[in-house]
Design a protein around this motif. Structure first.
Motif, PDB file in Angstrom:
ATOM      1  N   ASP A 100       0.830  -1.141   0.020  1.00 17.76           N
ATOM      2  CA  ASP A 100      -0.103   0.100  -0.076  1.00 17.76           C
ATOM      3  C   ASP A 100       0.961   1.083   0.082  1.00 17.76           C
ATOM      4  O   ASP A 100       1.857   1.141   0.824  1.00 17.76           O
ATOM      5  N   PRO A 101       0.596   2.247  -0.936  1.00 13.61           N
ATOM      6  CA  PRO A 101       1.426   3.370  -0.866  1.00 13.61           C
ATOM      7  C   PRO A 101       1.538   3.956   0.366  1.00 13.61           C
ATOM      8  O   PRO A 101       2.526   4.696   0.819  1.00 13.61           O
ATOM      9  N   ASN A 108      10.362   0.524  -4.433  1.00 12.85           N
ATOM     10  CA  ASN A 108      10.618  -1.014  -4.915  1.00 12.85           C
ATOM     11  C   ASN A 108      10.566  -1.875  -3.517  1.00 12.85           C
ATOM     12  O   ASN A 108      11.058  -2.828  -3.659  1.00 12.85           O
ATOM     13  N   GLN A 109       9.747  -1.446  -2.695  1.00 12.68           N
ATOM     14  CA  GLN A 109       9.654  -2.398  -1.455  1.00 12.68           C
ATOM     15  C   GLN A 109       9.089  -3.544  -1.860  1.00 12.68           C
ATOM     16  O   GLN A 109       9.214  -4.703  -1.325  1.00 12.68           O
ATOM     17  N   ALA A 114       8.737  -9.451  -2.424  1.00  8.15           N
ATOM     18  CA  ALA A 114       8.360 -10.948  -3.330  1.00  8.15           C
ATOM     19  C   ALA A 114       9.601 -11.797  -3.735  1.00  8.15           C
ATOM     20  O   ALA A 114       9.653 -13.324  -3.457  1.00  8.15           O
ATOM     21  N   ILE A 115      10.783 -10.916  -3.859  1.00  2.16           N
ATOM     22  CA  ILE A 115      11.948 -11.839  -4.094  1.00  2.16           C
ATOM     23  C   ILE A 115      12.491 -12.607  -2.662  1.00  2.16           C
ATOM     24  O   ILE A 115      12.697 -13.703  -2.597  1.00  2.16           O
TER      25      ILE A 115
END
Length: 121
Positions: A100-101, A108-109, A114-115
Motif C-alpha cells: 500500500d503506498p 521498490n519495497q 516478493a524476492i
C-alpha cells in the motif's frame, strides 16, 4: 535451536556432501528465518531511523471519527502515520509484491518482499 541443529548435523555426519540433515533441514530453516524475520529486523531499524513529525499533523475526520493524522506535504521521510510492520509481514505472504503506498517505507519495497518470499519458499 537452528544453530544447534546445524552443529549436530556436522558432528554426526562429517562428510559435508552426504549430510542430508544439514542440506535439507537446517539450511532451509536458516534461510527461511533470515529471509523473513531478518528482513523485519532491518525494517524495524530503518523505521526507527526515519523522522516522524507529530507537531505539524492535523486529524483526518470521517463521520466525526478520527481516522488518522496527516501533515501537509507528507512524504516517505517526513510523515505522521508510521506504517505498521506486523501488517507488512502478514502482507508479504498474503499479497506478495504489492505494498500500500501509504504503508511503503522505500521505493521498490514490493519487489524486494516478493524476492525474499521466493527465497524463503
Amino acid at each position: 535451536g537452528l544453530v544447534h541443529r546445524a552443529q549436530n548435523a556436522l558432528f554426526f555426519e562429517p562428510r559435508l556432501f552426504r549430510n542430508l540433515d544439514l542440506w535439507f533441514e537446517a539450511l532451509p530453516m536458516i534461510v527461511f528465518m533470515l529471509a523473513l524475520f531478518g528482513y523485519m529486523c532491518v525494517l524495524i531499524i530503518y523505521k526507527w531511523s526515519l523522522q516522524w513529525v507529530w507537531e505539524d499533523c492535523f486529524p483526518v475526520m470521517e463521520d466525526d471519527v478520527i481516522t488518522g493524522y496527516h501533515a501537509p506535504g507528507c512524504d516517505r521521510n517526513n510523515c505522521c502515520n508510521p506504517p505498521a510492520l506486523i501488517t507488512q509481514l502478514i502482507n508479504i505472504a498474503l499479497n506478495p509484491g504489492n505494498v500500500d503506498p501509504a504503508e511503503q517505507l522505500y521505493e521498490n519495497q514490493g519487489t524486494v518482499q516478493a524476492i525474499l518470499l521466493l527465497i524463503a519458499v
